[in-house]
Design an enzyme around this catalytic site. Structure first.
Site, short mmCIF file in Angstrom:
data_model
loop_
_atom_site.label_atom_id
_atom_site.label_comp_id
_atom_site.label_asym_id
_atom_site.label_seq_id
_atom_site.Cartn_x
_atom_site.Cartn_y
_atom_site.Cartn_z
CE1 TYR A 178 -3.67 2.57 0.76
CE2 TYR A 178 -2.20 3.31 2.49
CZ TYR A 178 -3.31 3.50 1.71
OH TYR A 178 -4.06 4.64 1.87
CD GLN A 179 2.16 2.58 4.48
OE1 GLN A 179 1.72 3.68 4.17
NE2 GLN A 179 1.98 2.01 5.64
CD GLU A 209 -3.31 11.06 11.30
OE1 GLU A 209 -3.08 10.41 10.26
OE2 GLU A 209 -4.36 10.96 11.96
CG ASP A 211 -10.53 18.13 9.44
OD1 ASP A 211 -10.15 17.53 8.41
OD2 ASP A 211 -11.73 18.22 9.76
CG ASP A 225 -2.04 6.85 3.93
OD1 ASP A 225 -2.90 5.97 3.80
OD2 ASP A 225 -1.07 6.75 4.70
CE1 TYR A 264 -5.43 -1.52 4.65
CE2 TYR A 264 -4.75 -0.90 2.45
CZ TYR A 264 -4.68 -0.72 3.81
OH TYR A 264 -3.85 0.24 4.34
#
Ligand code: AAT
Length: 292
Positions: free
Chosen positions: A64-65, A109, A140, A159, A228
């Site tokens: 994924y990363q 984040e 946010d 992400d 996932y």
């Protein structure tokens, strides 16, 4: 509660669930935004779970990363300013840091607890925070992007978690508009885009919004990530109007970047062949994407 209620009630994938054997619970707490859980599994190493949804495991996080990072960054020439939305574990930062052309890595984040937990339990991901080019903003991303300078970024990587909870607005039109504004002409966005087996409508909605907003190109790619839901994850790649971007043929191949393959750790999943292959879509997905 019945077993059905416990295992099959997630609105993102009703009627199914995937299980991993828990060896030991290492951390469990509620942050302001979500429930944060870390456990030791017997076959995938340590696992990070937010609000009951697996975000990463030590065994397959590489897929994924690496994909969400290098798909966009290898599609443009010498990326310099990059923004990560979400990604508080640091894994995407670790991957961006392989690109020596990059000068600034901003990350926004929302949840400080995810960052702290990653530093304690996932040091091989949190190592991403140690790169001196990283600037951390805890807040946010919706607000952050509203105030981001116009045209600042060459690439933005979203992400984020699934659109239930704090990530709800991250799949909506106003958010994509602020992203397009923050990108330079010919800049690129790579957005986590769910599973082609489970989320056809969500993917179609994101695609049609993005085709409207991003006047360069918009493509869908995918990769296998066993933990996932349904075992795959999609990525939406978009570019703003400007110098054209051909996502399918990486102009900035990772194999030619000085030191990139081995920076801090070896690449495990991504290479230029996987990059091109990620855009090959099964026929049913192709029909759905073209039907728009
Ligand atoms: N690299 C691990 C994969 C993730 S983590 C997603 C991160 O997005 C979480 O740390 C969460 O706290 C953060 N996040 C959620 N909403 C916001 C927001 N509004 N602003 C900033 N950060 C946010 C994703 C895994 C995908 C799972 C697929 N099923």
């Amino acid at each position: 509660k019945s077993l059905n209620e416990v295992y099959f009630n997630n609105p993102m994938w009703p009627g199914e669930s995937h299980s991993l054997k828990v060896e030991k619970i290492l951390f469990k707490d509620k942050s302001k935004y979500q429930e944060v859980l870390v456990f030791q599994s017997s076959t995938y190493g340590r696992v990070l779970v937010l609000d009951g949804i697996v975000q990463l495991t030590e065994k397959d996080e590489c897929a994924y990363q690496e994909m969400i990072t290098h798909l966009p960054l290898c599609s443009i020439e010498s990326p310099q300013n990059v923004l990560v939305v979400g990604g508080g574990d640091g894994g995407v930062l670790r991957e961006i840091a392989r690109h020596s052309s990059v000068k600034v890595i901003d990350i926004c984040e929302i949840d400080q607890m995810v960052i702290d937990v990653s530093k304690k339990y996932f040091p091989q991901l949190a190592i991403g925070f140690e790169d001196p080019r990283v600037h951390l903003h805890v807040g946010d991303a919706i607000e952050f992007l509203k105030h981001a300078p116009e045209g600042k970024y060459d690439a933005i990587i979203v992400d984020s978690s699934d659109p239930v909870g704090p990530a709800q607005e991250l799949v909506e039109r106003p958010f994509f508009e602020t992203i397009a504004r923050a990108l330079r002409p010919g800049g690129v966005l790579c957005n986590m885009a769910e599973s082609m087996w489970l989320h056809t409508h969500l993917i179609q909605d994101m695609l049609s919004i993005c085709r409207d907003i991003f006047k360069g190109s918009v493509r869908y790619a995918w990769a296998s990530v066993p933990t996932y839901p349904s075992g795959v994850i999609g990525f939406m790649l978009c570019s703003t109007e400007g110098p054209p971007v051909d996502f399918v043929r990486p102009i900035n191949p990772i194999e030619k970047l000085e030191g990139a393959l081995h920076y801090r750790r070896e690449l495990k999943f991504y290479n230029s062949e996987i990059h091109r292959a990620a855009f090959a879509l099964p026929s049913f997905v192709r029909r759905e994407v073209e039907a728009l």
